[in-house]
Design a protein around this motif. Structure first.
Motif, PDB file in Angstrom:
ATOM      1  N   SER A 127      49.907  35.581  85.118  1.00  0.00           N
ATOM      2  CA  SER A 127      48.460  36.025  84.950  1.00  0.00           C
ATOM      3  C   SER A 127      47.623  35.923  85.955  1.00  0.00           C
ATOM      4  CB  SER A 127      48.030  35.110  83.695  1.00  0.00           C
ATOM      5  OG  SER A 127      48.671  35.216  82.471  1.00  0.00           O
ATOM      6  N   ILE A 128      47.744  34.882  87.006  1.00  0.00           N
ATOM      7  CA  ILE A 128      46.902  34.973  88.110  1.00  0.00           C
ATOM      8  C   ILE A 128      47.334  36.086  89.118  1.00  0.00           C
ATOM      9  CG2 ILE A 128      46.285  33.562  90.156  1.00  0.00           C
ATOM     10  CD1 ILE A 128      46.440  31.164  88.567  1.00  0.00           C
ATOM     11  N   LYS A 129      48.838  36.239  89.068  1.00  0.00           N
ATOM     12  CA  LYS A 129      49.222  37.483  90.088  1.00  0.00           C
ATOM     13  C   LYS A 129      48.711  38.721  89.607  1.00  0.00           C
ATOM     14  CE  LYS A 129      53.468  35.131  91.776  1.00  0.00           C
ATOM     15  NZ  LYS A 129      55.097  34.860  91.350  1.00  0.00           N
ATOM     16  N   ALA A 130      48.270  38.861  88.219  1.00  0.00           N
ATOM     17  CA  ALA A 130      48.131  40.258  87.556  1.00  0.00           C
ATOM     18  C   ALA A 130      46.615  40.290  87.562  1.00  0.00           C
ATOM     19  CB  ALA A 130      48.688  40.411  86.457  1.00  0.00           C
ATOM     20  N   ALA A 131      45.805  39.252  87.791  1.00  0.00           N
ATOM     21  CA  ALA A 131      44.419  39.286  87.449  1.00  0.00           C
ATOM     22  C   ALA A 131      43.667  40.269  88.534  1.00  0.00           C
ATOM     23  CB  ALA A 131      43.928  37.937  87.668  1.00  0.00           C
ATOM     24  N   ASP A 132      42.650  40.812  87.850  1.00  0.00           N
ATOM     25  CA  ASP A 132      41.480  41.554  88.708  1.00  0.00           C
ATOM     26  C   ASP A 132      40.695  40.893  89.183  1.00  0.00           C
ATOM     27  OD1 ASP A 132      43.265  44.029  88.460  1.00  0.00           O
ATOM     28  OD2 ASP A 132      42.034  44.365  86.534  1.00  0.00           O
ATOM     29  N   GLY A 133      40.529  39.599  88.807  1.00  0.00           N
ATOM     30  CA  GLY A 133      39.264  38.636  89.185  1.00  0.00           C
ATOM     31  C   GLY A 133      39.672  37.261  88.654  1.00  0.00           C
ATOM     32  N   ILE A 134      39.180  36.404  89.516  1.00  0.00           N
ATOM     33  CA  ILE A 134      39.324  34.856  89.163  1.00  0.00           C
ATOM     34  C   ILE A 134      38.125  34.168  88.959  1.00  0.00           C
ATOM     35  CG2 ILE A 134      40.642  32.724  89.904  1.00  0.00           C
ATOM     36  CD1 ILE A 134      42.590  34.532  91.570  1.00  0.00           C
ATOM     37  N   PHE A 135      38.187  33.635  87.817  1.00  0.00           N
ATOM     38  CA  PHE A 135      36.583  32.785  87.665  1.00  0.00           C
ATOM     39  C   PHE A 135      36.977  31.467  87.203  1.00  0.00           C
ATOM     40  CE2 PHE A 135      33.447  31.472  84.202  1.00  0.00           C
ATOM     41  CZ  PHE A 135      32.331  31.105  85.396  1.00  0.00           C
ATOM     42  N   ILE A 136      36.860  30.498  88.071  1.00  0.00           N
ATOM     43  CA  ILE A 136      36.935  28.843  87.572  1.00  0.00           C
ATOM     44  C   ILE A 136      35.728  28.275  87.029  1.00  0.00           C
ATOM     45  CG2 ILE A 136      37.944  26.749  88.421  1.00  0.00           C
ATOM     46  CD1 ILE A 136      39.821  28.326  90.108  1.00  0.00           C
ATOM     47  N   THR A 137      35.738  27.719  86.104  1.00  0.00           N
ATOM     48  CA  THR A 137      34.469  27.245  85.238  1.00  0.00           C
ATOM     49  C   THR A 137      34.279  25.680  85.834  1.00  0.00           C
ATOM     50  OG1 THR A 137      35.794  26.186  83.499  1.00  0.00           O
ATOM     51  CG2 THR A 137      34.848  28.663  83.358  1.00  0.00           C
ATOM     52  N   GLY A 138      33.222  25.125  85.134  1.00  0.00           N
ATOM     53  CA  GLY A 138      32.799  23.848  85.634  1.00  0.00           C
ATOM     54  C   GLY A 138      33.869  22.826  84.802  1.00  0.00           C
ATOM     55  N   GLY A 139      33.801  21.576  85.412  1.00  0.00           N
ATOM     56  CA  GLY A 139      34.739  20.570  84.579  1.00  0.00           C
ATOM     57  C   GLY A 139      34.740  19.361  85.907  1.00  0.00           C
ATOM     58  N   ASN A 140      35.823  18.556  85.653  1.00  0.00           N
ATOM     59  CA  ASN A 140      35.866  17.460  86.549  1.00  0.00           C
ATOM     60  C   ASN A 140      36.384  18.002  88.005  1.00  0.00           C
ATOM     61  OD1 ASN A 140      37.718  15.437  87.729  1.00  0.00           O
ATOM     62  ND2 ASN A 140      36.572  14.127  86.264  1.00  0.00           N
ATOM     63  N   THR A 141      35.765  17.835  89.010  1.00  0.00           N
ATOM     64  CA  THR A 141      35.973  18.541  90.284  1.00  0.00           C
ATOM     65  C   THR A 141      37.497  17.888  90.649  1.00  0.00           C
ATOM     66  OG1 THR A 141      33.711  18.488  90.725  1.00  0.00           O
ATOM     67  CG2 THR A 141      35.337  18.733  92.696  1.00  0.00           C
ATOM     68  N   LEU A 142      37.914  16.654  90.372  1.00  0.00           N
ATOM     69  CA  LEU A 142      38.997  16.145  90.941  1.00  0.00           C
ATOM     70  C   LEU A 142      40.398  16.592  90.025  1.00  0.00           C
ATOM     71  CD1 LEU A 142      40.511  14.418  92.862  1.00  0.00           C
ATOM     72  CD2 LEU A 142      40.281  12.179  91.232  1.00  0.00           C
ATOM     73  N   ASP A 143      39.935  17.056  88.812  1.00  0.00           N
ATOM     74  CA  ASP A 143      41.088  17.613  88.039  1.00  0.00           C
ATOM     75  C   ASP A 143      41.406  18.965  88.613  1.00  0.00           C
ATOM     76  OD1 ASP A 143      41.312  15.434  86.438  1.00  0.00           O
ATOM     77  OD2 ASP A 143      40.068  16.153  84.675  1.00  0.00           O
ATOM     78  N   TYR A 144      40.190  19.849  88.585  1.00  0.00           N
ATOM     79  CA  TYR A 144      40.248  21.273  89.205  1.00  0.00           C
ATOM     80  C   TYR A 144      40.926  21.218  90.572  1.00  0.00           C
ATOM     81  CZ  TYR A 144      37.537  23.122  85.664  1.00  0.00           C
ATOM     82  OH  TYR A 144      37.027  23.603  84.238  1.00  0.00           O
ATOM     83  N   TRP A 145      40.687  20.218  91.300  1.00  0.00           N
ATOM     84  CA  TRP A 145      41.340  20.258  92.785  1.00  0.00           C
ATOM     85  C   TRP A 145      42.687  19.998  92.505  1.00  0.00           C
ATOM     86  CZ3 TRP A 145      44.178  16.562  94.996  1.00  0.00           C
ATOM     87  CH2 TRP A 145      44.482  16.717  96.293  1.00  0.00           C
ATOM     88  N   LYS A 146      43.027  19.034  91.558  1.00  0.00           N
ATOM     89  CA  LYS A 146      44.594  18.724  91.680  1.00  0.00           C
ATOM     90  C   LYS A 146      45.309  20.114  91.016  1.00  0.00           C
ATOM     91  CE  LYS A 146      44.080  13.741  90.387  1.00  0.00           C
ATOM     92  NZ  LYS A 146      44.012  12.896  89.511  1.00  0.00           N
ATOM     93  N   ILE A 147      44.621  20.770  90.248  1.00  0.00           N
ATOM     94  CA  ILE A 147      45.156  21.963  89.632  1.00  0.00           C
ATOM     95  C   ILE A 147      45.479  22.989  90.470  1.00  0.00           C
ATOM     96  CG2 ILE A 147      45.249  23.856  87.849  1.00  0.00           C
ATOM     97  CD1 ILE A 147      43.695  21.233  85.938  1.00  0.00           C
ATOM     98  N   TYR A 148      44.338  23.350  91.172  1.00  0.00           N
ATOM     99  CA  TYR A 148      44.029  24.576  91.921  1.00  0.00           C
ATOM    100  C   TYR A 148      44.140  24.516  93.503  1.00  0.00           C
ATOM    101  CZ  TYR A 148      42.564  26.340  87.613  1.00  0.00           C
ATOM    102  OH  TYR A 148      42.208  26.443  86.208  1.00  0.00           O
ATOM    103  N   CYS A 149      44.347  23.309  94.091  1.00  0.00           N
ATOM    104  CA  CYS A 149      44.310  23.074  95.469  1.00  0.00           C
ATOM    105  C   CYS A 149      45.464  22.200  95.868  1.00  0.00           C
ATOM    106  CB  CYS A 149      42.920  22.274  96.126  1.00  0.00           C
ATOM    107  SG  CYS A 149      41.382  23.532  95.654  1.00  0.00           S
ATOM    108  N   GLU A 150      45.779  21.150  95.313  1.00  0.00           N
ATOM    109  CA  GLU A 150      46.742  20.276  95.477  1.00  0.00           C
ATOM    110  C   GLU A 150      48.280  20.692  95.629  1.00  0.00           C
ATOM    111  OE1 GLU A 150      47.962  15.583  94.824  1.00  0.00           O
ATOM    112  OE2 GLU A 150      47.693  16.603  92.913  1.00  0.00           O
ATOM    113  N   ASN A 151      48.360  21.563  94.656  1.00  0.00           N
ATOM    114  CA  ASN A 151      49.704  22.320  94.704  1.00  0.00           C
ATOM    115  C   ASN A 151      49.613  23.436  95.510  1.00  0.00           C
ATOM    116  OD1 ASN A 151      51.644  24.384  93.817  1.00  0.00           O
ATOM    117  ND2 ASN A 151      51.873  23.500  91.853  1.00  0.00           N
TER     118      ASN A 151
END
Length: 195
Positions: free
Chosen positions: A45-69
């Motif tokens: 889905s990310i590969k096919a997306a025309d835009g990416i929007f990441i909402t609010g939440g726990n910064t460390l959790d989001y970092w682990k999902i979208y940046c650590e990997n």
């Protein structure tokens, strides 16, 4: 989007707004239950997306999902640098910078973010959560030269990683002069500045 209890009605409101504005589809993506691993269909889905929007939440959790990997981080960066727009709300805006200040349960770390803007920290909810002292401390720990304190009534638009435009009531720009000195500018709606 990292699912928290009760998120569905908010997502549906956001989805309906995007569809009204002309989006052909809006999907919510989140990791496999109890992990920070994105399933293969989410990656597609990310590969096919025309835009990416990441909402609010726990910064460390989001970092682990979208940046650590690294593969997920590189995919999002590749999509962005190929011209796909990225938008972030709260934690989603914080991880867009090259440095992310993550604090949880008394432990604070500076991590490597997506890197769309360099040597800048984004601190959301600035006035609402009384984040002045936090911002100064975060800048010192991260050794950042610049930080934006962003109120909930404000949005920053970054263009080609070189220019910021303020939309909304006000935003606070902190610039490090030396180790213990910072300058502060209050930026109003429509102000544009080079980074």
């Amino acid at each position: 989007h990292v699912a928290a209890p009760g998120w569905e009605p908010y997502f549906e409101d956001f989805r309906n707004l995007c569809l009204q504005l002309g989006a052909s589809d809006v999907i919510s993506v989140h990791p496999k239950e109890g992990t920070s691993v994105l399933p293969d269909e989410v990656i597609q889905s990310i590969k096919a997306a025309d835009g990416i929007f990441i909402t609010g939440g726990n910064t460390l959790d989001y970092w682990k999902i979208y940046c650590e990997n690294e593969s997920v981080k590189n995919l999002i960066k590749d999509r962005y640098f190929s011209g796909i727009p990225y938008a972030g709300l709260s934690a989603g805006s914080m991880i867009a910078a090259d440095k992310v200040y993550c604090a949880e349960e008394g432990l604070a770390t500076v991590e490597s973010g997506l890197g769309f803007i360099s040597n800048v920290l984004i601190i959301p909810h600035f006035t609402e959560w009384d984040m002045f002292n936090t911002l100064i401390k975060d800048m010192s720990v991260a050794e950042a030269q610049t930080a934006f304190g962003v109120d909930e009534t404000c949005m920053l638009e970054f263009t080609n990683e070189k220019k910021a435009i303020v939309h909304g009531e006000k935003c606070f720009l902190f610039t490090r002069q030396n180790h213990d000195e910072f300058s502060l500018r209050i930026l109003k709606d429509g102000v544009s500045l080079k980074l």
